[in-house]
Motif scaffolding. Structure first.
Motif, PDB file in Angstrom:
ATOM      1  N   GLU A   1       0.929  -1.129  -0.023  1.00 54.74           N
ATOM      2  CA  GLU A   1       0.251  -0.051  -0.179  1.00 54.74           C
ATOM      3  C   GLU A   1       0.951   1.298  -0.112  1.00 54.74           C
ATOM      4  O   GLU A   1       0.530   2.249  -0.770  1.00 54.74           O
ATOM      5  CB  GLU A   1      -1.008  -0.038   1.218  1.00 54.74           C
ATOM      6  N   TYR A   2       2.066   1.285   0.874  1.00 54.20           N
ATOM      7  CA  TYR A   2       2.660   2.415   0.975  1.00 54.20           C
ATOM      8  C   TYR A   2       3.463   2.758  -0.480  1.00 54.20           C
ATOM      9  O   TYR A   2       3.482   3.949  -0.835  1.00 54.20           O
ATOM     10  CB  TYR A   2       3.811   2.407   2.051  1.00 54.20           C
ATOM     11  N   GLY A   3       3.870   1.923  -1.165  1.00 53.96           N
ATOM     12  CA  GLY A   3       4.626   2.158  -2.592  1.00 53.96           C
ATOM     13  C   GLY A   3       3.528   2.578  -3.485  1.00 53.96           C
ATOM     14  O   GLY A   3       3.949   3.552  -4.457  1.00 53.96           O
ATOM     15  N   ARG A   4       2.272   2.486  -3.239  1.00 56.35           N
ATOM     16  CA  ARG A   4       1.393   2.697  -4.154  1.00 56.35           C
ATOM     17  C   ARG A   4       0.688   4.240  -3.828  1.00 56.35           C
ATOM     18  O   ARG A   4       0.783   5.273  -4.769  1.00 56.35           O
ATOM     19  CB  ARG A   4      -0.069   1.892  -4.069  1.00 56.35           C
ATOM     20  N   ILE A   5       0.873   4.486  -2.299  1.00 55.23           N
ATOM     21  CA  ILE A   5       0.364   5.889  -2.050  1.00 55.23           C
ATOM     22  C   ILE A   5       1.734   6.589  -2.548  1.00 55.23           C
ATOM     23  O   ILE A   5       1.460   7.984  -2.884  1.00 55.23           O
ATOM     24  CB  ILE A   5       0.359   5.702  -0.457  1.00 55.23           C
ATOM     25  N   LYS A   6       2.866   6.356  -2.268  1.00 61.10           N
ATOM     26  CA  LYS A   6       4.065   7.268  -2.608  1.00 61.10           C
ATOM     27  C   LYS A   6       4.082   7.444  -4.373  1.00 61.10           C
ATOM     28  O   LYS A   6       4.388   8.744  -4.440  1.00 61.10           O
ATOM     29  CB  LYS A   6       5.425   6.426  -2.140  1.00 61.10           C
ATOM     30  N   SER A   7       3.689   6.514  -5.040  1.00 56.57           N
ATOM     31  CA  SER A   7       3.734   6.938  -6.542  1.00 56.57           C
ATOM     32  C   SER A   7       2.387   7.673  -6.660  1.00 56.57           C
ATOM     33  O   SER A   7       2.556   8.738  -7.549  1.00 56.57           O
ATOM     34  CB  SER A   7       3.166   5.501  -7.283  1.00 56.57           C
ATOM     35  N   ALA A   8       1.424   7.604  -6.155  1.00 53.40           N
ATOM     36  CA  ALA A   8       0.297   8.560  -6.409  1.00 53.40           C
ATOM     37  C   ALA A   8       0.760  10.078  -6.059  1.00 53.40           C
ATOM     38  O   ALA A   8       0.350  10.883  -6.542  1.00 53.40           O
ATOM     39  CB  ALA A   8      -0.870   8.267  -5.613  1.00 53.40           C
ATOM     40  N   ALA A   9       1.138  10.041  -4.638  1.00 57.40           N
ATOM     41  CA  ALA A   9       1.939  11.523  -4.162  1.00 57.40           C
ATOM     42  C   ALA A   9       2.724  12.245  -5.244  1.00 57.40           C
ATOM     43  O   ALA A   9       2.872  13.519  -5.148  1.00 57.40           O
ATOM     44  CB  ALA A   9       2.293  11.404  -2.623  1.00 57.40           C
ATOM     45  N   GLY A  10       3.546  11.422  -5.793  1.00 58.65           N
ATOM     46  CA  GLY A  10       4.460  11.925  -6.965  1.00 58.65           C
ATOM     47  C   GLY A  10       3.933  12.238  -8.185  1.00 58.65           C
ATOM     48  O   GLY A  10       4.301  13.270  -8.997  1.00 58.65           O
ATOM     49  N   ILE A  11       3.055  11.425  -8.827  1.00 58.58           N
ATOM     50  CA  ILE A  11       2.582  11.417  -9.998  1.00 58.58           C
ATOM     51  C   ILE A  11       1.286  12.456 -10.159  1.00 58.58           C
ATOM     52  O   ILE A  11       1.251  13.249 -11.099  1.00 58.58           O
ATOM     53  CB  ILE A  11       2.223  10.230 -10.378  1.00 58.58           C
ATOM     54  N   LEU A  12       0.506  12.075  -9.205  1.00 62.80           N
ATOM     55  CA  LEU A  12      -0.940  12.978  -9.526  1.00 62.80           C
ATOM     56  C   LEU A  12      -0.748  14.492  -9.500  1.00 62.80           C
ATOM     57  O   LEU A  12      -1.515  15.062 -10.234  1.00 62.80           O
ATOM     58  CB  LEU A  12      -1.876  12.370  -8.430  1.00 62.80           C
ATOM     59  N   PRO A  13       0.069  15.076  -8.554  1.00 57.86           N
ATOM     60  CA  PRO A  13       0.383  16.436  -8.686  1.00 57.86           C
ATOM     61  C   PRO A  13       0.821  17.002  -9.944  1.00 57.86           C
ATOM     62  O   PRO A  13       0.438  18.093 -10.318  1.00 57.86           O
ATOM     63  CB  PRO A  13       1.238  16.710  -7.484  1.00 57.86           C
ATOM     64  N   LEU A  14       1.493  16.288 -10.607  1.00 60.47           N
ATOM     65  CA  LEU A  14       2.087  16.641 -11.970  1.00 60.47           C
ATOM     66  C   LEU A  14       0.985  16.544 -12.861  1.00 60.47           C
ATOM     67  O   LEU A  14       0.960  17.526 -13.817  1.00 60.47           O
ATOM     68  CB  LEU A  14       3.232  15.880 -12.335  1.00 60.47           C
ATOM     69  N   LEU A  15       0.311  15.633 -12.944  1.00 58.32           N
ATOM     70  CA  LEU A  15      -0.759  15.422 -13.783  1.00 58.32           C
ATOM     71  C   LEU A  15      -1.851  16.693 -13.598  1.00 58.32           C
ATOM     72  O   LEU A  15      -2.443  17.114 -14.611  1.00 58.32           O
ATOM     73  CB  LEU A  15      -1.752  14.151 -13.609  1.00 58.32           C
ATOM     74  N   ALA A  16      -2.125  16.960 -12.259  1.00 62.70           N
ATOM     75  CA  ALA A  16      -3.000  18.240 -11.917  1.00 62.70           C
ATOM     76  C   ALA A  16      -2.423  19.493 -12.350  1.00 62.70           C
ATOM     77  O   ALA A  16      -2.851  20.462 -12.829  1.00 62.70           O
ATOM     78  CB  ALA A  16      -2.853  18.357 -10.431  1.00 62.70           C
ATOM     79  N   ASP A  17      -0.756  19.300 -12.679  1.00 62.83           N
ATOM     80  CA  ASP A  17      -0.233  20.651 -13.272  1.00 62.83           C
ATOM     81  C   ASP A  17      -0.473  20.852 -14.767  1.00 62.83           C
ATOM     82  O   ASP A  17      -0.021  21.688 -15.535  1.00 62.83           O
ATOM     83  CB  ASP A  17       1.286  20.546 -13.009  1.00 62.83           C
ATOM     84  N   GLY A  18      -0.962  19.827 -15.186  1.00 65.42           N
ATOM     85  CA  GLY A  18      -0.996  19.425 -16.736  1.00 65.42           C
ATOM     86  C   GLY A  18       0.315  18.986 -17.299  1.00 65.42           C
ATOM     87  O   GLY A  18       0.525  19.065 -18.542  1.00 65.42           O
ATOM     88  N   ILE A  19       0.926  18.191 -16.549  1.00 61.68           N
ATOM     89  CA  ILE A  19       2.283  17.848 -17.040  1.00 61.68           C
ATOM     90  C   ILE A  19       2.308  16.292 -17.004  1.00 61.68           C
ATOM     91  O   ILE A  19       1.702  15.700 -16.064  1.00 61.68           O
ATOM     92  CB  ILE A  19       3.352  18.319 -15.966  1.00 61.68           C
ATOM     93  N   GLY A  20       2.873  15.684 -18.202  1.00 58.34           N
ATOM     94  CA  GLY A  20       2.927  14.232 -18.217  1.00 58.34           C
ATOM     95  C   GLY A  20       2.174  13.514 -19.253  1.00 58.34           C
ATOM     96  O   GLY A  20       1.131  13.954 -19.450  1.00 58.34           O
ATOM     97  N   ASP A  21       2.881  12.659 -19.801  1.00 60.08           N
ATOM     98  CA  ASP A  21       2.301  12.168 -21.232  1.00 60.08           C
ATOM     99  C   ASP A  21       2.191  10.408 -20.824  1.00 60.08           C
ATOM    100  O   ASP A  21       1.373   9.502 -21.264  1.00 60.08           O
ATOM    101  CB  ASP A  21       3.298  12.056 -22.412  1.00 60.08           C
ATOM    102  N   THR A  22       3.018   9.881 -20.197  1.00 62.48           N
ATOM    103  CA  THR A  22       3.326   8.407 -19.845  1.00 62.48           C
ATOM    104  C   THR A  22       3.688   8.538 -18.179  1.00 62.48           C
ATOM    105  O   THR A  22       4.155   9.176 -17.900  1.00 62.48           O
ATOM    106  CB  THR A  22       4.215   7.727 -20.460  1.00 62.48           C
ATOM    107  N   ILE A  23       3.192   7.211 -17.566  1.00 63.11           N
ATOM    108  CA  ILE A  23       3.646   7.120 -16.280  1.00 63.11           C
ATOM    109  C   ILE A  23       4.164   5.589 -16.073  1.00 63.11           C
ATOM    110  O   ILE A  23       3.638   4.778 -16.621  1.00 63.11           O
ATOM    111  CB  ILE A  23       2.557   7.345 -15.309  1.00 63.11           C
ATOM    112  N   ARG A  24       4.863   5.597 -14.905  1.00 64.24           N
ATOM    113  CA  ARG A  24       5.221   4.014 -14.389  1.00 64.24           C
ATOM    114  C   ARG A  24       5.158   4.309 -12.750  1.00 64.24           C
ATOM    115  O   ARG A  24       5.680   4.961 -12.257  1.00 64.24           O
ATOM    116  CB  ARG A  24       6.798   4.063 -14.948  1.00 64.24           C
ATOM    117  N   VAL A  25       4.356   3.287 -12.513  1.00 63.56           N
ATOM    118  CA  VAL A  25       4.287   2.848 -10.982  1.00 63.56           C
ATOM    119  C   VAL A  25       5.475   1.767 -10.931  1.00 63.56           C
ATOM    120  O   VAL A  25       5.262   0.616 -11.404  1.00 63.56           O
ATOM    121  CB  VAL A  25       2.813   2.314 -10.799  1.00 63.56           C
ATOM    122  N   SER A  26       6.530   1.981 -10.145  1.00 65.74           N
ATOM    123  CA  SER A  26       7.667   1.215  -9.849  1.00 65.74           C
ATOM    124  C   SER A  26       7.408   0.674  -8.508  1.00 65.74           C
ATOM    125  O   SER A  26       7.743   1.349  -7.305  1.00 65.74           O
ATOM    126  CB  SER A  26       8.787   2.122  -9.969  1.00 65.74           C
TER     127      SER A  26
END
Length: 441
Positions: A133-158
């Motif tokens: 769960e924490y790995g997924r939370i951390k991925s969301a916390a890093g990726i979603l704010p940038l998508l909210a900025d209008g930034i990002g074309d592909t993503i990777r949840v690692s």
């Protein structure tokens, strides 16, 4: 994929580069890069310039520091060379295990690209996010704010899990639609904070110096408060005109699914203009019945505010889940944002061909034995090639060095090498104890 940090100028002990030395390295990079660009151009092959926080070259660190600016400049050097040689089939990524560093470096890179008029797709990901769960939370916390900025074309949840388990959560993230970029406020309100570096909004002392959680969970930590204790806070609607002189203790900004989070930036900028120091509690109301979808949204929403220093307290509402679940996920989200630590932090890479021990199983066992050490950051890395660099800011490192063999680190210093995998976890704990960093549960 090219990693600018180790393309030519590897890690060295050199502490100073003259301007002439710096340019000589740049010329060597261009000389090495040109034939590759020619081959890729002939074959229609794209190149990803993938910059990692843990593997910046000493040359870049010397000039810009091991910082988001260093990451952005490292990538821009290679983009400039590609442009010089007429190669434009590029994808760019800026990855870090620290969500603040990752978000700030991507924002900086985009600003620099915009200045040049260069438009290349961005690949987003939090590297070494860990597992479960924490790995997924951390991925969301890093990726979603940038998508909210209008930034990002592909993503990777690692994740430190089977690769196919990364995809379902990545799908949840791309389905999270933000209606407007956070910088589209209005003509009368301008951004008046720095989105490229973390600065906590100054507030009057309230309960604790770390973000607190509003919850009626009976086993909450002493920093946190009950719902009854926020009675003296003033609720603010999105359409309200802010008048801090009428506020006693602080604000409650209530956000629900119909109330677009990004529009609250106007109020935040207004408070900055007024130099107001009242604390803000963010009350998020969700209806999701599916747990992963809920915590993904909550992680992204909170992170998009916490990353810029605008979170004093959080209050999660979802009638489908217990107070205990909501409280515990609140702790994890704040930790993923780098705002408050309630357990040990783990930097753990996904498995790959170079990993010759069962990293999934080992990470779970290490977490079981050390998660209560809330002031420590532990790296669990697959190989000696990238491991030491990627866990650069970890307190301790557990790094694969061969088939069933482990090296142990204290910071960046290797203390033990080629330990048998069967005894390596116990040896790590002994090392933590020997250095005075162990506490009993």
């Amino acid at each position: 994929r090219i990693n600018p940090g180790n393309y030519i100028d590897k890690k060295t002990d050199k502490q100073h580069y003259s301007e002439k030395e710096y340019q000589m390295v740049m010329e060597k990079i261009a000389e090495r890069l040109y034939p590759l660009l020619c081959i890729c151009k002939q074959n229609g092959t794209a190149i990803r310039i993938g910059t990692n926080h843990g593997s910046l070259s000493q040359r870049i660190v010397n000039r810009y520091g091991n910082t988001p600016l260093g990451m952005a400049m490292s990538a821009m050097e290679f983009v400039a060379m590609c442009n010089h040689f007429g190669f434009h089939n590029l994808v760019l990524s800026m990855k870090a295990s620290n969500t603040k560093v990752m978000i700030q470096s991507v924002r900086l890179l985009v600003a620099m690209l915009d200045q040049k008029g260069w438009n290349y797709p961005l690949h987003l990901g939090v590297t070494e996010a860990g597992n479960e769960e924490y790995g997924r939370i951390k991925s969301a916390a890093g990726i979603l704010p940038l998508l909210a900025d209008g930034i990002g074309d592909t993503i990777r949840v690692s994740l430190t899990e089977a690769p196919e388990k990364e995809i379902p959560f990545a799908q949840i993230l791309v389905e999270r639609k933000y209606k407007s970029a956070i910088y589209n406020l209005s003509e009368d309100v301008k951004i008046n904070y720095n989105p490229y570096t973390y600065t906590k909004r100054e507030t009057k002392n309230f309960y604790a110096n770390i973000p607190f959680i509003v919850s009626d969970y009976t086993q909450r930590e002493r920093e946190d408060i009950s719902i009854k204790e926020v009675d003296s806070f003033q609720y603010i609607k999105l359409t309200d005109i802010i008048n801090p002189s009428h506020v006693k203790k602080g604000f409650i900004f209530e956000v629900d699914e119909k109330n677009e989070l990004n529009h609250w930036r106007k109020h935040l900028c207004t408070l900055n203009c007024l130099q107001d120091k009242h604390p803000i509690i963010w009350k998020f109301i969700y209806q999701d019945k599916e747990w992963s979808s809920f915590f993904a949204k909550a992680s992204g929403d909170i992170a998009s505010l916490a990353i810029d220093g605008f979170v004093d307290g959080i209050w999660l509402i979802n009638k489908n889940f217990s107070d205990e679940k909501l409280y515990n996920v609140s702790l994890k989200i704040l930790q993923a944002c780098g705002s408050r630590f309630s357990s040990a932090e783990y930097i753990a890479c996904p498995s790959c061909g170079r990993t010759q021990y069962n990293i999934e199983d080992v990470l779970k066992k290490i977490k079981e034995k050390t998660s209560h050490l809330r002031n420590l950051k532990i790296g669990v890395m697959g190989c000696i090639v990238n491991g030491p660099g990627e866990m650069a800011d970890a307190d301790y490192g557990f790094v694969g060095s061969g088939k069933g063999k482990i090296c142990l680190y204290k910071g960046q210093k290797q203390l033990m090498s080629n330990i048998d995998e069967q005894i390596a976890i116990d040896t790590l704990i002994e090392l933590i104890k020997a250095n005075g960093d162990w506490v009993e549960k």
